[in-house]
Design a protein around this motif. Structure first.
Motif, PDB file in Angstrom:
ATOM      1  N   GLY A 115       0.862  -1.114   0.029  1.00 53.14           N
ATOM      2  CA  GLY A 115      -0.048  -0.087   0.029  1.00 53.14           C
ATOM      3  C   GLY A 115       0.879   1.314   0.138  1.00 53.14           C
ATOM      4  O   GLY A 115       1.964   1.117  -0.456  1.00 53.14           O
ATOM      5  N   ARG A 116       0.474   2.198   0.308  1.00 53.16           N
ATOM      6  CA  ARG A 116       1.374   3.506   0.658  1.00 53.16           C
ATOM      7  C   ARG A 116       2.494   3.223   1.459  1.00 53.16           C
ATOM      8  O   ARG A 116       3.776   3.589   1.094  1.00 53.16           O
ATOM      9  N   THR A 117       2.246   2.462   2.549  1.00 53.02           N
ATOM     10  CA  THR A 117       3.288   1.892   3.520  1.00 53.02           C
ATOM     11  C   THR A 117       3.105   0.594   3.606  1.00 53.02           C
ATOM     12  O   THR A 117       1.855  -0.023   3.732  1.00 53.02           O
ATOM     13  N   PRO A 118       4.054  -0.393   3.439  1.00 47.02           N
ATOM     14  CA  PRO A 118       3.751  -1.761   3.485  1.00 47.02           C
ATOM     15  C   PRO A 118       3.420  -2.278   4.841  1.00 47.02           C
ATOM     16  O   PRO A 118       3.866  -1.783   5.768  1.00 47.02           O
ATOM     17  N   GLU A 119       2.134  -3.094   4.883  1.00 48.21           N
ATOM     18  CA  GLU A 119       1.769  -3.580   6.110  1.00 48.21           C
ATOM     19  C   GLU A 119       2.169  -5.012   6.247  1.00 48.21           C
ATOM     20  O   GLU A 119       1.939  -6.088   5.544  1.00 48.21           O
ATOM     21  N   LEU A 120       2.693  -5.349   7.586  1.00 45.79           N
ATOM     22  CA  LEU A 120       3.054  -6.679   7.889  1.00 45.79           C
ATOM     23  C   LEU A 120       1.919  -7.144   8.953  1.00 45.79           C
ATOM     24  O   LEU A 120       1.814  -6.875  10.064  1.00 45.79           O
ATOM     25  N   ARG A 121       1.028  -8.172   8.464  1.00 41.16           N
ATOM     26  CA  ARG A 121       0.142  -8.809   9.206  1.00 41.16           C
ATOM     27  C   ARG A 121       0.536  -9.873   9.898  1.00 41.16           C
ATOM     28  O   ARG A 121       0.997 -10.669   9.150  1.00 41.16           O
ATOM     29  N   PRO A 122       0.676 -10.361  11.343  1.00 43.29           N
ATOM     30  CA  PRO A 122       1.182 -11.349  11.780  1.00 43.29           C
ATOM     31  C   PRO A 122       0.537 -12.567  11.384  1.00 43.29           C
ATOM     32  O   PRO A 122      -0.450 -12.622  10.981  1.00 43.29           O
ATOM     33  N   PRO A 123       1.476 -13.844  11.488  1.00 40.52           N
ATOM     34  CA  PRO A 123       0.684 -14.851  10.960  1.00 40.52           C
ATOM     35  C   PRO A 123      -0.355 -15.599  11.870  1.00 40.52           C
ATOM     36  O   PRO A 123      -0.264 -15.142  13.169  1.00 40.52           O
ATOM     37  N   GLU A 124      -1.047 -16.370  11.679  1.00 39.79           N
ATOM     38  CA  GLU A 124      -2.171 -16.769  12.396  1.00 39.79           C
ATOM     39  C   GLU A 124      -1.586 -18.042  13.236  1.00 39.79           C
ATOM     40  O   GLU A 124      -0.941 -18.857  12.441  1.00 39.79           O
ATOM     41  N   GLU A 125      -1.942 -18.157  14.298  1.00 41.03           N
ATOM     42  CA  GLU A 125      -1.517 -19.336  15.177  1.00 41.03           C
ATOM     43  C   GLU A 125      -2.592 -20.485  14.865  1.00 41.03           C
ATOM     44  O   GLU A 125      -3.828 -20.325  15.157  1.00 41.03           O
ATOM     45  N   ILE A 126      -2.218 -21.503  14.179  1.00 36.06           N
ATOM     46  CA  ILE A 126      -3.394 -22.696  13.784  1.00 36.06           C
ATOM     47  C   ILE A 126      -2.708 -23.788  14.304  1.00 36.06           C
ATOM     48  O   ILE A 126      -1.487 -24.408  14.141  1.00 36.06           O
TER      49      ILE A 126
END
Length: 194
Positions: A115-126
């Protein structure tokens, strides 16, 4: 929300992946990954990713994502087979009755979304077990796009040293799908609550 997630990874030439990556990202492995989901038994969701490092963070760079609520994307069950279909992709997963733990990626800090600034979404704990699948897929953005069929085993993929320098291209699903599949590295399904 009930999630039934289907994951497939395949090997693609790492130098061509490098040519697609935006500034600030490095390719970790010669891999492209398709994550497909059935959400609450009625909605399809699809992500297309590649393994990257940005700064000190490693994870998956989201190349594109599609949602059946706004995109032409659907899923169909035929026996145990599950097929996701879109104008640009058809992918079928067939569970093979072999289960194991969800793969742990020691270098996975999450998924980068640009996006304008890359967003790092944490991994899901499965924590639920995965069920291995056979898989076949074909991209269809244009003639000659990647396609492949699994061989019934999981294959590790390792980084390769640069050999070819390709002209930089804008990161796009069509550009990544044009890189031939060398082999399907593995596929599985897992169900969990989100």
């Amino acid at each position: 929300m009930k999630i039934e997630q289907f994951v497939m990874a395949y090997e693609a030439e790492q130098d061509r992946l490098r040519a697609l990556l935006p500034e600030g990202f490095e390719s970790l492995r010669p891999v492209l990954r398709i994550n497909a989901e059935i959400q609450d038994e009625n909605r399809a969701y699809l992500e297309f990713n590649t393994a990257v490092q940005s700064g000190k963070k490693c994870g998956w760079l989201n190349i594109a994502c599609w949602d059946s609520e706004k995109d032409e994307l659907s899923f169909e069950r035929e026996g145990r087979d599950v097929t996701f279909t879109a104008p640009f992709l058809k992918i079928t997963y067939r569970p093979v009755d072999i289960q194991g733990s969800c793969p742990a990626e020691k270098d996975n800090n999450g998924c980068f979304f640009l996006g304008r600034t890359p967003e790092l979404r944490p991994p899901e704990e499965i924590l639920e077990n995965k069920e291995f699948c056979d898989c076949q897929f074909a991209w269809s953005f244009s003639e000659g796009d990647a396609c492949g069929v699994s061989t019934g085993k999981t294959v590790p993929l390792f980084a390769s040293e640069p050999k070819n320098v390709y002209q930089k291209q804008e990161l796009s699903a069509a550009g990544a799908a044009a890189i031939p599949c060398k082999q399907v590295a593995g596929a599985y399904r897992v169900s969990f609550q989100r």
